[in-house]
Design an enzyme around this catalytic site. Structure first.
Site, mmCIF file in Angstrom:
data_model
loop_
_atom_site.group_PDB
_atom_site.id
_atom_site.type_symbol
_atom_site.label_atom_id
_atom_site.label_comp_id
_atom_site.label_asym_id
_atom_site.label_seq_id
_atom_site.Cartn_x
_atom_site.Cartn_y
_atom_site.Cartn_z
ATOM 1 N N CYS A 104 -13.119 -3.453 1.206
ATOM 2 C CA CYS A 104 -12.720 -3.994 -0.102
ATOM 3 C C CYS A 104 -13.412 -5.319 -0.410
ATOM 4 C CB CYS A 104 -11.210 -4.171 -0.160
ATOM 5 S SG CYS A 104 -10.337 -2.688 0.330
ATOM 6 N N HIS A 140 -8.541 -8.575 -5.436
ATOM 7 C CA HIS A 140 -8.676 -7.177 -5.034
ATOM 8 C C HIS A 140 -7.420 -6.423 -5.474
ATOM 9 C CE1 HIS A 140 -9.526 -3.573 -3.037
ATOM 10 N NE2 HIS A 140 -8.630 -3.716 -2.073
ATOM 11 N N ASN A 173 -6.291 1.579 -5.562
ATOM 12 C CA ASN A 173 -7.210 0.773 -4.761
ATOM 13 C C ASN A 173 -8.557 1.500 -4.691
ATOM 14 O OD1 ASN A 173 -8.619 -0.585 -2.781
ATOM 15 N ND2 ASN A 173 -6.942 -0.600 -1.293
HETATM 16 N N1 ACO Z 1 6.340 7.984 -0.729
HETATM 17 C C1 ACO Z 1 7.584 7.854 -0.248
HETATM 18 N N2 ACO Z 1 7.875 7.238 0.913
HETATM 19 C C2 ACO Z 1 6.837 6.723 1.594
HETATM 20 C C3 ACO Z 1 5.519 6.820 1.154
HETATM 21 C C4 ACO Z 1 5.287 7.492 -0.059
HETATM 22 N N3 ACO Z 1 4.042 7.638 -0.579
HETATM 23 N N4 ACO Z 1 4.715 6.205 2.041
HETATM 24 C C5 ACO Z 1 5.518 5.725 3.018
HETATM 25 N N5 ACO Z 1 6.798 6.046 2.754
HETATM 26 C C6 ACO Z 1 7.991 5.733 3.534
HETATM 27 C C7 ACO Z 1 7.659 5.453 4.971
HETATM 28 O O1 ACO Z 1 7.593 6.664 5.698
HETATM 29 C C8 ACO Z 1 8.834 4.592 5.393
HETATM 30 O O2 ACO Z 1 9.927 5.430 5.644
HETATM 31 P P1 ACO Z 1 10.894 5.117 6.904
HETATM 32 O O3 ACO Z 1 11.481 3.763 6.610
HETATM 33 O O4 ACO Z 1 11.871 6.249 6.842
HETATM 34 O O5 ACO Z 1 9.981 5.121 8.091
HETATM 35 C C9 ACO Z 1 9.164 3.813 4.111
HETATM 36 O O6 ACO Z 1 8.550 4.517 3.038
HETATM 37 C C10 ACO Z 1 8.656 2.387 4.117
HETATM 38 O O7 ACO Z 1 7.325 2.377 4.604
HETATM 39 P P2 ACO Z 1 6.527 1.030 4.792
HETATM 40 O O8 ACO Z 1 5.204 1.340 5.363
HETATM 41 O O9 ACO Z 1 7.371 0.020 5.471
HETATM 42 O O10 ACO Z 1 6.366 0.590 3.256
HETATM 43 P P3 ACO Z 1 5.780 -0.749 2.694
HETATM 44 O O11 ACO Z 1 6.772 -1.378 1.832
HETATM 45 O O12 ACO Z 1 5.102 -1.585 3.754
HETATM 46 O O13 ACO Z 1 4.626 -0.198 1.735
HETATM 47 C C11 ACO Z 1 2.229 0.070 1.697
HETATM 48 C C12 ACO Z 1 3.549 0.563 2.263
HETATM 49 C C13 ACO Z 1 2.234 0.294 0.213
HETATM 50 C C14 ACO Z 1 1.092 0.867 2.330
HETATM 51 C C15 ACO Z 1 2.051 -1.427 2.000
HETATM 52 O O14 ACO Z 1 2.326 -1.687 3.338
HETATM 53 C C16 ACO Z 1 0.676 -1.942 1.677
HETATM 54 O O15 ACO Z 1 0.289 -2.057 0.532
HETATM 55 N N6 ACO Z 1 -0.095 -2.333 2.695
HETATM 56 C C17 ACO Z 1 -1.412 -2.888 2.496
HETATM 57 C C18 ACO Z 1 -2.424 -1.850 2.154
HETATM 58 C C19 ACO Z 1 -3.693 -2.547 1.732
HETATM 59 O O16 ACO Z 1 -3.689 -3.568 1.083
HETATM 60 N N7 ACO Z 1 -4.831 -2.090 2.086
HETATM 61 C C20 ACO Z 1 -5.970 -2.896 1.636
HETATM 62 C C21 ACO Z 1 -7.143 -2.614 2.228
HETATM 63 S S1 ACO Z 1 -7.723 -0.999 1.846
HETATM 64 C C22 ACO Z 1 -9.329 -0.930 2.427
HETATM 65 O O17 ACO Z 1 -9.864 -1.848 2.970
HETATM 66 C C23 ACO Z 1 -10.034 0.382 2.253
#
Ligand code: ACO
Length: 331
Positions: free
Chosen positions: A117, A258, A288
């Site tokens: 990114c 980003h 993203n």
């Molecule tokens: N739909 C429904 N539920 C979901 C989904 C979905 N799409 N995805 C995950 N869940 C569930 C999980 O299984 C988990 O369930 P559990 O509690 O029963 O285990 C629950 O939702 C919470 O999951 P978390 O991973 O804790 O959710 P979080 O609030 O952290 O959000 C996310 C996840 C959106 C991925 C976040 O962590 C994030 O944005 N991280 C950063 C990603 C990023 O910025 N990447 C950038 C670089 S990309 C690159 O370089 C190519």
């Protein structure tokens, strides 16, 4: 990094998004997710998906041609093309080589940068120093991704986050009275490489008939860990670039971050003294798009008239590597 010999400015921007829109409701039909979950956890409402015969180079070419048109530079005059991507058409040659041919920029050297990114801002820094030193008269830098080809569409943890697209900018020397890139800051932490990667398809783990069902050539991410690093790195990179430009946050007219997750952007902005109204956001429409995201947002901000001559803008990104990057530009 130190400043270039001659200042460098952005002479034109461009972007291209594939036509096909995939909404959160579309994803509800294929994985166990909901529009509500995706919107509240990420801010994303829809993303663009490239057509089957549409590759990263095709997206890059369309964005690049638009940027060249705005800059008034003809393809044959282009001296350097850098494509930032983690989803190249082929492992070799570089996607920039296909773009060079498709654009008809036959006098340009062309190569790729792989910094996820942060890639567009890494490309900008390389181009700034190359053009600033006088080694090249201009550079076309492009962030382009067809992430849909590297997403496991059965994994709800990742497939809801990403989209396809491309953005571009043309860099030229800045003469008196023009704007210029004032400062930049780049960083890498390879110790965190495991947090976000595409484990298969490289020399470490070629895809074979035996491991094909494991879908190793798709994005794998420890989302929560990445989130924490993202907020810290985006804040630090922003402050570094602002400070080395001799400015304070109050001087920044527009922040172009980003576009990974609205919660990451909000948490970053809270830690900087920048008003939420001065932050450019389009991740609701595109998700993203990795290296393309900052480039697309820059072009949209430019074409929507969100940036006026003399404005100081801050670009900041964070991604796999881990990598981070920022730049302050006087428009
Ligand atoms: N739909 C429904 N539920 C979901 C989904 C979905 N799409 N995805 C995950 N869940 C569930 C999980 O299984 C988990 O369930 P559990 O509690 O029963 O285990 C629950 O939702 C919470 O999951 P978390 O991973 O804790 O959710 P979080 O609030 O952290 O959000 C996310 C996840 C959106 C991925 C976040 O962590 C994030 O944005 N991280 C950063 C990603 C990023 O910025 N990447 C950038 C670089 S990309 C690159 O370089 C190519």
């Amino acid at each position: 990094m130190s400043n270039s010999h001659t200042s460098v400015r952005i002479a034109g921007t461009g972007s291209y998004l594939p036509e096909r829109i995939m909404t959160n409701a579309d994803l509800e039909a294929s994985v166990d997710t909901s529009d509500e979950w995706i919107r509240t956890r990420t801010g994303i409402r829809e993303r663009r998906i490239a057509a089957e015969g549409e590759f990263t180079s095709h997206l890059a070419t369309k964005a690049g041609l638009q940027a060249l048109e705005q800059s008034g530079i003809a393809p044959a005059e282009v001296e350097m093309i850098i494509v930032a991507t983690i989803t190249p058409d082929t492992l070799t040659p570089a996607t920039a080589c296909y773009v060079q041919q498709q654009i008809g920029a036959l006098n340009a050297v062309a190569f790729d940068v792989s910094a996820a990114c942060s890639g567009f801002l890494y490309a900008m820094e390389l181009a700034r120093h190359s053009v600033g030193a006088g080694a090249f008269k201009n550079a076309l830098i492009i962030g382009a991704e067809k992430l849909s080809a590297f997403v496991d569409w059965s994994d709800r943890n990742t497939c809801v986050l990403f989209g396809d697209g491309a953005g571009a900018a043309v860099l030229v020397p800045s003469t008196n009275g023009d704007g210029k890139i004032l400062s930049s800051h780049l960083g890498t932490d390879g110790a965190q490489a495991e947090l976000l990667n595409i484990p298969g398809g490289g020399s470490a783990c070629p895809v074979t008939l035996e491991n094909a069902p494991e879908k190793l050539a798709t994005l794998a991410m420890q989302g929560r860990e990445v989130f924490k690093h993202a907020v810290n790195a985006m804040k630090r990179a922003s402050l570094e670039a602002i400070e080395s430009a001799g400015l304070t946050s109050k001087d920044i007219k527009l922040l172009i971050p980003h576009q990974a997750n609205l919660r990451i952007i909000d948490a970053t902005v809270e830690r900087l003294d920048i008003s939420r109204d001065d932050v450019f956001i389009n991740l609701d429409k595109y998700g993203n798009t990795s290296a393309a995201a900052v480039a697309i947002a820059l072009d949209e901000a430019n074409r929507q008239g969100r940036i006026a001559k003399g404005d100081k803008i801050l670009l900041v990104a964070f991604g796999a590597g881990l990598t981070w990057a920022s730049a302050v530009i006087e428009w």
